[in-house]
Design a protein around this motif. Structure first.
Motif, PDB file in Angstrom:
ATOM      1  N   CYS A 149      51.200 -64.234  17.987  1.00 29.53           N
ATOM      2  CA  CYS A 149      51.134 -63.655  16.640  1.00 29.53           C
ATOM      3  C   CYS A 149      49.746 -63.865  16.036  1.00 29.53           C
ATOM      4  N   ALA A 150      49.150 -65.015  16.291  1.00 26.82           N
ATOM      5  CA  ALA A 150      47.790 -65.263  15.800  1.00 26.82           C
ATOM      6  C   ALA A 150      46.829 -64.264  16.430  1.00 26.82           C
ATOM      7  N   ASP A 151      47.009 -63.980  17.723  1.00 16.08           N
ATOM      8  CA  ASP A 151      46.159 -63.009  18.413  1.00 16.08           C
ATOM      9  C   ASP A 151      46.318 -61.623  17.801  1.00 16.08           C
ATOM     10  N   LEU A 152      47.540 -61.266  17.446  1.00 17.15           N
ATOM     11  CA  LEU A 152      47.803 -59.974  16.808  1.00 17.15           C
ATOM     12  C   LEU A 152      47.171 -59.923  15.419  1.00 17.15           C
ATOM     13  N   THR A 165      72.153 -48.708  18.688  1.00 16.78           N
ATOM     14  CA  THR A 165      72.325 -47.258  18.740  1.00 16.78           C
ATOM     15  C   THR A 165      71.261 -46.553  17.913  1.00 16.78           C
ATOM     16  N   LEU A 166      70.379 -47.340  17.270  1.00 21.89           N
ATOM     17  CA  LEU A 166      69.283 -46.734  16.504  1.00 21.89           C
ATOM     18  C   LEU A 166      68.310 -46.052  17.447  1.00 21.89           C
ATOM     19  N   PRO A 167      67.634 -45.007  16.970  1.00 29.77           N
ATOM     20  CA  PRO A 167      66.663 -44.333  17.836  1.00 29.77           C
ATOM     21  C   PRO A 167      65.513 -45.266  18.231  1.00 29.77           C
ATOM     22  N   CYS A 168      65.057 -45.095  19.438  1.00 23.95           N
ATOM     23  CA  CYS A 168      63.959 -45.896  19.973  1.00 23.95           C
ATOM     24  C   CYS A 168      62.945 -44.929  20.574  1.00 23.95           C
ATOM     25  N   THR A 169      61.684 -45.132  20.216  1.00 19.96           N
ATOM     26  CA  THR A 169      60.660 -44.210  20.702  1.00 19.96           C
ATOM     27  C   THR A 169      59.396 -44.954  21.100  1.00 19.96           C
ATOM     28  N   PRO A 170      58.773 -44.554  22.204  1.00 20.33           N
ATOM     29  CA  PRO A 170      57.509 -45.169  22.597  1.00 20.33           C
ATOM     30  C   PRO A 170      56.328 -44.536  21.845  1.00 20.33           C
ATOM     31  N   VAL A 171      55.401 -45.396  21.402  1.00 18.96           N
ATOM     32  CA  VAL A 171      54.174 -44.935  20.757  1.00 18.96           C
ATOM     33  C   VAL A 171      53.023 -45.761  21.332  1.00 18.96           C
ATOM     34  N   ASN A 172      52.094 -45.102  21.993  1.00 15.30           N
ATOM     35  CA  ASN A 172      50.939 -45.790  22.592  1.00 15.30           C
ATOM     36  C   ASN A 172      51.347 -46.977  23.452  1.00 15.30           C
ATOM     37  N   GLY A 173      52.408 -46.822  24.225  1.00 10.46           N
ATOM     38  CA  GLY A 173      52.827 -47.864  25.145  1.00 10.46           C
ATOM     39  C   GLY A 173      53.691 -48.953  24.544  1.00 10.46           C
ATOM     40  N   VAL A 174      54.070 -48.835  23.268  1.00  5.27           N
ATOM     41  CA  VAL A 174      54.937 -49.811  22.611  1.00  5.27           C
ATOM     42  C   VAL A 174      56.232 -49.102  22.219  1.00  5.27           C
ATOM     43  N   ASP A 175      57.377 -49.714  22.554  1.00  2.00           N
ATOM     44  CA  ASP A 175      58.680 -49.138  22.199  1.00  2.00           C
ATOM     45  C   ASP A 175      59.109 -49.645  20.831  1.00  2.00           C
ATOM     46  N   THR A 209      59.671 -53.675  17.185  1.00  2.00           N
ATOM     47  CA  THR A 209      59.394 -53.558  18.621  1.00  2.00           C
ATOM     48  C   THR A 209      60.642 -53.910  19.412  1.00  2.00           C
ATOM     49  N   PHE A 210      60.803 -53.228  20.531  1.00  2.00           N
ATOM     50  CA  PHE A 210      61.931 -53.487  21.419  1.00  2.00           C
ATOM     51  C   PHE A 210      61.463 -54.152  22.707  1.00  2.00           C
ATOM     52  N   ASP A 211      60.213 -53.916  23.052  1.00  2.00           N
ATOM     53  CA  ASP A 211      59.707 -54.326  24.361  1.00  2.00           C
ATOM     54  C   ASP A 211      58.642 -55.422  24.299  1.00  2.00           C
ATOM     55  N   ARG A 212      58.534 -56.129  23.164  1.00  2.00           N
ATOM     56  CA  ARG A 212      57.474 -57.139  23.010  1.00  2.00           C
ATOM     57  C   ARG A 212      58.057 -58.474  22.568  1.00  2.00           C
ATOM     58  N   THR A 213      57.423 -59.542  23.044  1.00  2.00           N
ATOM     59  CA  THR A 213      57.757 -60.898  22.634  1.00  2.00           C
ATOM     60  C   THR A 213      56.466 -61.605  22.271  1.00  2.00           C
ATOM     61  N   VAL A 249      47.346 -52.303  18.212  1.00  5.23           N
ATOM     62  CA  VAL A 249      47.211 -53.743  17.984  1.00  5.23           C
ATOM     63  C   VAL A 249      48.374 -54.490  18.638  1.00  5.23           C
ATOM     64  N   VAL A 250      49.585 -53.993  18.434  1.00  2.59           N
ATOM     65  CA  VAL A 250      50.785 -54.649  18.952  1.00  2.59           C
ATOM     66  C   VAL A 250      50.799 -54.663  20.479  1.00  2.59           C
ATOM     67  N   SER A 251      50.116 -53.726  21.096  1.00  2.00           N
ATOM     68  CA  SER A 251      50.118 -53.654  22.566  1.00  2.00           C
ATOM     69  C   SER A 251      49.512 -54.897  23.222  1.00  2.00           C
ATOM     70  N   VAL A 252      48.817 -55.755  22.460  1.00  2.00           N
ATOM     71  CA  VAL A 252      48.272 -56.994  23.031  1.00  2.00           C
ATOM     72  C   VAL A 252      49.365 -58.027  23.279  1.00  2.00           C
ATOM     73  N   LEU A 253      50.522 -57.862  22.658  1.00  2.00           N
ATOM     74  CA  LEU A 253      51.626 -58.809  22.849  1.00  2.00           C
ATOM     75  C   LEU A 253      52.259 -58.617  24.224  1.00  2.00           C
ATOM     76  N   PRO A 254      52.765 -59.699  24.805  1.00  3.37           N
ATOM     77  CA  PRO A 254      53.391 -59.591  26.130  1.00  3.37           C
ATOM     78  C   PRO A 254      54.646 -58.724  26.105  1.00  3.37           C
ATOM     79  N   GLN A 255      54.814 -57.953  27.168  1.00  2.00           N
ATOM     80  CA  GLN A 255      56.037 -57.164  27.331  1.00  2.00           C
ATOM     81  C   GLN A 255      57.156 -58.087  27.793  1.00  2.00           C
ATOM     82  N   ASN A 256      58.389 -57.751  27.403  1.00  2.00           N
ATOM     83  CA  ASN A 256      59.537 -58.584  27.756  1.00  2.00           C
ATOM     84  C   ASN A 256      60.415 -57.962  28.828  1.00  2.00           C
TER      85      ASN A 256
END
Length: 155
Positions: A41-44, A87-97, A112-116, A140-147
């Motif tokens: 989070c500090a990195d973000l 059941t909420l809609p989920c959409t990818p934007v610039n590699g982040v879900d 985010t659905f795919d980041r930790t 910016v969020v894309s720097v976070l690790p994928q889960n």
């Protein structure tokens, strides 16, 4: 007049102007997320942009948060609880879900659905474009690790 006193007299108008300028925009009060102290989070946070869709960044009083606009029309919080199946809609934007909650439209909550750690953004679609906000902040969020999770047709 002693040198030290002269320096104080000369700096007084500068301090007054600086005080007036910083007083124009108040700090945005936000709660910190449970996992805001995660080093990711500090990195973000240090990568957050000065502007988002024409809205200027403002100071916040909580760790791992950001805000833009006056009044704030975009808020970001890092370290929120990860979402489970939805059941909420989920959409990818610039590699982040992103899972999109439009229950309070035109104010949207996207998480985010795919980041930790997980990140949550609140945005006012009457003021900013959700597409512009997600496009910019996904970078910016894309720097976070994928889960290992990803959007599916049902969320």
């Amino acid at each position: 007049m002693p040198r030290r006193s002269l320096a104080l007299v000369l700096s007084a108008p500068i301090l007054l102007v600086a005080g007036l300028l910083t007083g124009c925009t108040s700090t945005v009060s936000l709660p910190a997320a449970a996992n805001a102290n995660d080093p990711a989070c500090a990195d973000l946070t240090v990568r957050l942009p000065d502007t988002v869709d024409g809205q200027s960044r403002r100071w916040t009083d909580a760790q791992a948060t950001g805000a833009w606009g006056d009044p704030a029309s975009v808020l970001i919080t890092c370290g929120v609880a990860e979402l489970g199946p939805t059941t909420l809609p989920c959409t990818p934007v610039n590699g982040v879900d992103w899972v999109i909650d439009d229950a309070d439209a035109p104010r949207y909550r996207v998480t985010t659905f795919d980041r930790t750690p997980a990140v949550e953004i609140y945005l006012d679609n009457d003021v900013v474009s959700s597409a512009q906000v997600l496009d910019r902040l996904s970078q910016v969020v894309s720097v976070l690790p994928q889960n290992g999770r990803a959007c599916t047709e049902s969320g």
